[in-house]
Each structure stands twice: as C-alpha cells, then as structure tokens.
Design a protein around this motif. Structure first.
Motif, PDB file in Angstrom:
ATOM      1  N   LEU A 117       1.903   6.250 -11.327  1.00 26.68           N
ATOM      2  CA  LEU A 117       1.875   6.388  -9.880  1.00 26.68           C
ATOM      3  C   LEU A 117       2.849   7.502  -9.540  1.00 26.68           C
ATOM      4  CD1 LEU A 117       2.109   2.601  -8.969  1.00 26.68           C
ATOM      5  CD2 LEU A 117       0.068   3.963  -9.411  1.00 26.68           C
ATOM      6  N   VAL A 138      -5.873   2.232  -7.700  1.00 27.70           N
ATOM      7  CA  VAL A 138      -5.604   3.612  -7.303  1.00 27.70           C
ATOM      8  C   VAL A 138      -6.921   4.219  -6.850  1.00 27.70           C
ATOM      9  CG1 VAL A 138      -4.752   5.859  -8.041  1.00 27.70           C
ATOM     10  CG2 VAL A 138      -3.730   3.790  -8.956  1.00 27.70           C
ATOM     11  N   VAL A 175      -3.386  -3.479  -9.810  1.00 26.80           N
ATOM     12  CA  VAL A 175      -2.986  -2.237  -9.155  1.00 26.80           C
ATOM     13  C   VAL A 175      -4.258  -1.406  -9.015  1.00 26.80           C
ATOM     14  CG1 VAL A 175      -1.597  -0.144  -9.333  1.00 26.80           C
ATOM     15  CG2 VAL A 175      -0.695  -2.305 -10.181  1.00 26.80           C
ATOM     16  N   THR A 218      -2.558   3.975  -3.304  1.00 29.24           N
ATOM     17  CA  THR A 218      -2.355   2.953  -4.313  1.00 29.24           C
ATOM     18  C   THR A 218      -2.125   1.624  -3.614  1.00 29.24           C
ATOM     19  OG1 THR A 218      -1.341   4.552  -5.807  1.00 29.24           O
ATOM     20  CG2 THR A 218      -0.929   2.232  -6.255  1.00 29.24           C
ATOM     21  N   ARG A 248      -5.534   9.842  -1.268  1.00 30.35           N
ATOM     22  CA  ARG A 248      -5.033   9.172  -2.476  1.00 30.35           C
ATOM     23  C   ARG A 248      -4.131   8.023  -2.042  1.00 30.35           C
ATOM     24  NH1 ARG A 248      -4.699   9.861  -7.902  1.00 30.35           N
ATOM     25  NH2 ARG A 248      -2.889   8.963  -8.908  1.00 30.35           N
ATOM     26  N   SER A 304      -8.707   7.681  -5.043  1.00 31.02           N
ATOM     27  CA  SER A 304      -8.461   9.085  -4.728  1.00 31.02           C
ATOM     28  C   SER A 304      -9.789   9.810  -4.593  1.00 31.02           C
ATOM     29  CB  SER A 304      -7.610   9.745  -5.824  1.00 31.02           C
ATOM     30  OG  SER A 304      -8.325   9.751  -7.036  1.00 31.02           O
ATOM     31  N   ARG A 319       0.880  -1.169   0.000  1.00 24.93           N
ATOM     32  CA  ARG A 319       0.000   0.000   0.000  1.00 24.93           C
ATOM     33  C   ARG A 319       0.913   1.212   0.000  1.00 24.93           C
ATOM     34  NH1 ARG A 319      -3.168  -3.232   3.674  1.00 24.93           N
ATOM     35  NH2 ARG A 319      -5.140  -3.724   2.664  1.00 24.93           N
TER      36      ARG A 319
END
Length: 187
Positions: free
Chosen positions: A142, A94, A92, A85, A83, A96, A23
């Motif tokens: 990223l 993401v 993956v 990841t 935010r 936000s 993370r």
C-alpha cells in the motif's frame, strides 16, 4: 477420555459480519506538483492571451494550456482519486484504474507480516509504504499511506483476530471428527 460432543458445540459459531475498518487513499502530497502546474499554466495563459495580437494565436495558447492542464493536472488528480484501499475485518481490497478497473483482494488470514517503509520525504509528511507479506513472491504494498503506523497496528490486530478465529474453527472441526463421528475409512 474425550469430552462429549454436543450439538451446540459441534456447530462452528457463526462468523460476525464483515465490517469496514478503514478506507485509505495515497497521501495528497503527490498532488502538490499538479496543483503548482495548474497555477503556473493559468498565469502563463493569461499573460499569453494578453500579449498575442491575432485570434488564431489566442486559440493556440488556449489549446496548449488545455492540453497541459489535462495531462499535467487533471490526469494525476483522476489517478489519485480512483485508487482506493479498503481494510475490512476479513480482507484488504485495493481498487484502481480510470479506463480499466483493477480490484485486488488479500484475505487477512493469508498475510503473516506487516512492515512499514518510510523515506525522508514521506516521514516529513507523515506517510509511508505498508508492505503485507503473504509468503508469495510479490507482497501487497500500500503505497504512500497516511499515518502508516496506525494502519500497521490495525492490520496486526485484525490478522491476529482472524488467525484466532481460524484456529478456533479448526479446533471445533477436529473435535467433530475425533468425537463420535467416524471418518470414512477410519478405525
């Protein structure tokens, strides 16, 4: 002569459960300026409250300080905090957003190239941008990841494992089709 397809080899192996590998948030160096602003506003407010004579002026100084702290320190901290990841063994993710939540996912089987880009400021703090090429117009980036070469190595390893798992599954499926089973309309 083709090998006989046994019921054990005909069934694709069950996939291992998805595990969280890492993370990651943006590097905390982006919070340096908001922290400095908070300290400066606190000092200026204390000075301003002590120097103005009337109550309405004290309230105006305090109100201005609250607005500056909210816009200049609290909102950047909240944006950094929301935010995140997550790198798992298969994808993956993401996430936000403060008021509007956005979730973007990339399957590791779709990525084929991982590159790291570092500016001199990022190099000084040990961070960088990790770019995952997917073959589409817009790659997944990223931004300002701490220790980007470690993230890049982990993504390369996970993508290799995912590609091997997919090729094994395709091989088993092809064996099932080429064995004793006849596809509809075939032969």
């Amino acid at each position: 002569m083709r090998p006989a397809v046994t019921p054990e080899s005909a069934v694709p192996a069950a996939q291992p459960p998805e595990r969280v590998v890492a993370r990651v948030r943006r590097h905390a160096r982006i919070l340096i300026l908001p922290a400095i602003l908070l300290i400066l506003v606190a000092g200026a407010t204390a000075y301003g409250v002590g120097i103005v004579p009337e109550t309405w002026q004290v309230l105006a100084v305090l109100g201005g300080a609250v607005v500056v702290v909210l816009l200049g320190s609290f909102l950047p901290f909240l944006a950094w905090l929301t935010r995140r990841t997550t790198i798992t063994t298969r994808r993956v993710i993401v996430r936000s957003g403060v008021a509007i939540r956005v979730r973007q996912e990339l399957l590791l089987s779709r990525g084929h190239d991982v590159t790291v880009r570092r500016t001199w400021g990022q190099s000084a703090f040990g961070s960088g941008d990790v770019r995952i090429e997917t073959g589409h117009e817009k790659p997944l980036v990223l931004k300002d990841v701490p220790n980007p070469t470690l993230v890049q190595g982990a993504l390369h390893e996970l993508m290799g494992e995912e590609q091997a798992r997919l090729s094994e599954r395709r091989r088993v499926e092809q064996t099932m089709i080429d064995g004793d089973t006849v596809a509809w309309g075939g032969r």
